[in-house]
Design an enzyme around this catalytic site. Structure first.
Site, PDB file in Angstrom:
ATOM      1  N   ALA A  64      46.484  40.753  45.762  1.00 49.81           N
ATOM      2  CA  ALA A  64      47.791  40.416  45.494  1.00 49.81           C
ATOM      3  C   ALA A  64      48.077  41.957  45.141  1.00 49.81           C
ATOM      4  CB  ALA A  64      47.901  39.824  44.151  1.00 49.81           C
ATOM      5  N   GLY A 103      43.663  37.915  45.866  1.00 44.84           N
ATOM      6  CA  GLY A 103      44.640  37.076  46.744  1.00 44.84           C
ATOM      7  C   GLY A 103      44.465  36.938  48.087  1.00 44.84           C
ATOM      8  N   GLU A 106      41.970  34.488  48.769  1.00 44.22           N
ATOM      9  CA  GLU A 106      42.333  33.277  48.342  1.00 44.22           C
ATOM     10  C   GLU A 106      43.046  32.820  49.349  1.00 44.22           C
ATOM     11  OE1 GLU A 106      44.014  34.367  44.440  1.00 44.22           O
ATOM     12  OE2 GLU A 106      43.062  32.801  43.728  1.00 44.22           O
ATOM     13  N   GLU A 126      39.196  39.916  40.209  1.00 42.33           N
ATOM     14  CA  GLU A 126      40.238  40.049  39.176  1.00 42.33           C
ATOM     15  C   GLU A 126      39.585  40.310  38.002  1.00 42.33           C
ATOM     16  OE1 GLU A 126      39.855  38.044  41.846  1.00 42.33           O
ATOM     17  OE2 GLU A 126      41.926  37.284  42.592  1.00 42.33           O
TER      18      GLU A 126
END
Ligand code: COA
Length: 699
Positions: A64, A103, A106, A126
């Protein structure tokens, strides 16, 4: 083109979605919006039998967009993007190169199949940012590789190799080619030929059924012992447990609420500050990024002792040939053997192969002659800490080194300008202050002298990164930035002992704050003799600032140098590094207090914490005022990487801003009134910022 950063096109019957958002394809708003639109286009496209997701540039999506954290997210949010991929009616394939992180991974896990180049790495980092995967990662990873391995990956935050990912079931295929697009198209051909169906990861249960229920209790117990003060690792366990105990949709909801709690935590803000600090320090105010750099291919190190040997290893580990010079054949031989022993210890731990050990040793060229340094592009002097010795060496270097060679000193205390004066080329002289053990500690204080040329500064900063260090540019003063601040903490720790605290109590307070080692345990690790010898030199030189002989000096006089002699401030069982309180030291301290007429009192933990840390903040403010460090972030990075300041607190001055400068300024003034002394004189900069309601990072 779907938008400026995501495109859709068809190659045969394959709809190819490509992300192109340099430098690391972080999944920011434009990427998220582009992915949703491109996926919709692919679903609509009647000629696309299946969809392939890939990225341009050096990597697949590396997470992200961290810069958006802590700010309100505009839709589409990542969980919605990921849900769209999961629910895609056509089979989807993610083709991965570089690093699929956070992300990015993911999203890849929400695709129905995955292929990675053999050089790729996949991970969920993370936890290192005080977070946890928050877009289904904790629910999908256990479904792909099982909860035990998923916990290992999520709790360590470390990426796995493509071959490991293949063995674990995280990817379906590994490709030895070097084009990720071709790798993706190859798997797409196979999928079509074999009629692979759409296969949402959310629907898989084979790897999570029958999970041993003690798995989570075991992890909780281990975390309570290892990282009791950290917030997010404990939430990671809760989330993975939800993956095996709850239906998918409920697990995702549970993960989301745990993720949001992490996002709110001050630890998240601290860790993300630490992440950017490491990168920010490379950008030097006033030094344009296009400043030319000198070409450095051959390095020489002077002094084959512990420091010189460690510095040589930093360069050979990065592939640079190194001339290692010492004045005596025996010392040189001992130095080379010590390097070999360190490499062999790494090989024993499985970190290096025998061939790698040999290759690194082959890059070391021992020499006794300065003439052999004539073609070195960079010389780093790591000789005895004496101005006279260093000036002699630099005069010799001036005579033998080629024009344009960078002449660096590893001094930790001496005046770089006085060393540069021994040459006719002060513009080429710079400090490169490594931290012990040099091959392990990441910090490198690069010291700019009054006449150091800009291209020399640019070169050593760039080299720092190339040898895996965090280089921070500082100016000349006694102890530079890191040790100057450390000196204040040490002095205050000793004052607290005089007043009645014990070394164990001071260390307990500092480790509770998050330092891996307390001040006195660290002194034992570094060696009490180091400071003792420096103090002896200063006392002999009649330095009015030098402290009187203290109980620490008395320990050194008894040969208690710390860990290396099995006893120092603490005692150590043979073969153990665990510091054990020693009644003999308590007696010595009591005797010292009695001799000096001091009456011990009970000192509270809060007072210890505040005095040890506030005196550091005050010194750091003075360093900023004097321009020895350019920015607060430089001081944060120095303490994070040179002294293991707890990363979840962001750094010394980030933490100070969090506490609030008015609180700290008031406390410092109070200590100045009761304790007096120069270190407690409030820094005018700190006073001004406190008065203006600002923090160090607003400068
Ligand atoms: N979001 C925003 N910016 C990011 C980013 C992210 N997830 N990851 C990297 N960047 C930025 C860096 O700040 C740096 O910016 P700068 O050039 O302005 O300083 C730039 O991208 C390059 O990163 P850098 O770390 O210098 O490159 P690298 O090639 O050494 O490493 C990565 C690349 C991806 C391995 C590394 O940047 C990394 O680990 N990123 C964090 C990944 C992560 O934690 N993702 C999970 C987020 S939840």
């Amino acid at each position: 083109m779907v938008n400026s950063v995501v495109s859709y096109r068809r190659v045969g019957r394959v709809g190819v979605i490509t992300v192109d958002y340099p430098p690391v394809n972080a999944v920011g708003l434009a990427v998220r919006a582009g992915l949703v639109a491109a996926l919709a286009q692919g679903v609509e496209d009647a000629d696309a039998a299946l969809l392939l997701l890939t990225a341009n540039g050096r990597t697949f999506m590396a997470g992200a967009d961290i810069r958006e954290f802590g700010k309100p997210h505009q839709p589409p949010v990542l969980p919605d993007v990921i849900a769209a991929f999961d629910a895609c009616p056509k089979p989807t394939i993610a083709a991965i190169h570089g690093t699929a992180l956070g992300g990015g991974l993911e999203i890849a896990m929400a695709c129905h199949y995955r292929v990675a180049l053999s050089s790729a790495k996949l991970g969920l980092p993370e936890v290192k940012l005080g977070l946890m995967p928050g877009s289904g990662g904790t629910q999908r990873l256990p479904r792909l590789i099982g909860p035990a391995k998923a916990l290992d990956m999520i709790l360590s935050g470390d990426p796995v190799s493509a071959s490991q990912a293949l063995a674990d079931g995280l990817i379906d295929a590994m490709d030895d080619g070097d084009s990720v697009l071709e790798a993706g198209l190859r798997l797409a051909d196979r999928a079509r030929a074999e009629g692979w169906p759409a296969r949402p990861t959310s629907g898989r249960t084979d790897r999570i059924t029958g999970t041993d229920p003690t798995l989570f209790a075991t992890h909780r117990a281990a975390l309570a012992k290892r990282v009791p003060h950290l917030f997010s690792p404990h939430r990671c366990v809760d989330a993975v447990e939800a993956a095996v105990t709850l239906p998918f949709a409920d697990g995702v909801a549970r993960e989301r609420s745990l993720f949001l709690a992490c996002m709110e935590s001050p630890q998240r803000a601290g860790l993300i500050h630490a992440f950017f600090a490491e990168r920010e320090v490379a950008k030097i105010p006033g030094l344009p990024t296009d400043t030319p750099k000198r070409d450095v291919r051959t390095v020489a190190v002077i002094g084959a002792g512990t420091m010189g040997g460690g510095i040589a290893m930093c360069f050979t580990n990065a592939g640079f040939p190194v001339r290692l010079l010492d004045s005596g054949a025996d010392a040189l031989d001992r130095g080379v053997q010590a390097i070999r022993r360190k490499h062999e210890a790494s090989a024993k731990r499985g970190k290096l192969t025998a061939a790698q050990v040999d290759a690194r040793m082959a890059l070391i060229h021992p020499t006794l002659s300065y003439a052999d340094l004539s073609d070195a592009d960079l010389v780093i002097e790591a000789a005895f800490e004496s101005l006279e010795v260093k000036q002699r060496i630099f005069a010799e270097l001036d005579r033998v080194c080629k024009a344009g060679a960078i002449l660096a000193t590893n001094t930790s205390t001496l005046d770089i300008n006085a060393i540069a004066d021994a040459t006719h080329r002060p513009q080429d002289v710079v400090g490169m202050h490594f931290f012990s053990p040099a091959n392990v500690m990441k910090l490198l204080e690069n010291v700019r002298g009054a006449r150091t040329a800009d291209d020399v500064v640019a070169t050593v900063m760039d080299l720092s990164r190339r040898i895996g260090k965090v280089g921070v540019l500082v100016g000349v003063c006694y102890g530079f930035v890191g040790n100057r601040i450390l000196h204040q903490r040490g002095r205050e720790s000793m004052a607290l002992i005089d007043e009645g605290a014990s070394p164990e109590q001071v260390d307990r307070v500092l480790t509770a704050f998050g330092f891996p080692l307390g001040h006195f345990a660290m002194t034992d690790l570094a060696g009490i003799d180091v400071g003792w010898r420096i103090r002896e030199e200063r006392r002999k030189a009649g330095d009015p600032e030098s402290q009187a002989v203290n109980w620490l000096d008395a320990l050194a006089e008894q040969g208690r140098f710390g860990q290396k002699t099995g006893a120092g401030v603490y005692r150590y069982e043979p073969g153990s590094r665990t510091p054990l309180p020693d009644p003999a030291v308590a007696a010595l301290i009591a005797e010292d207090r009695a001799k000096r007429g001091l009456t011990p009192r009970a000192v509270s933990d809060d007072e210890i914490r505040d005095r040890c840390l506030y005196v550091m903040v005050n010194e750091a403010a003075k360093i900023l005022e004097e321009g020895i460090a350019a920015r607060a972030v430089d001081i944060d990075a120095i303490w994070l990487h040179g002294y293991r300041f707890p990363a979840h607190r962001g750094g010394l001055l980030f933490w100070a801003d969090h506490v609030g400068l008015p609180v700290i300024a008031q406390a410092i003034q109070g200590y100045h009134a009761t304790l007096g002394g120069h270190p407690w004189e409030l820094s005018p900069l700190l006073r001004r910022l406190a008065d203006e309601g600002r923090g160090f990072h607003s400068l």
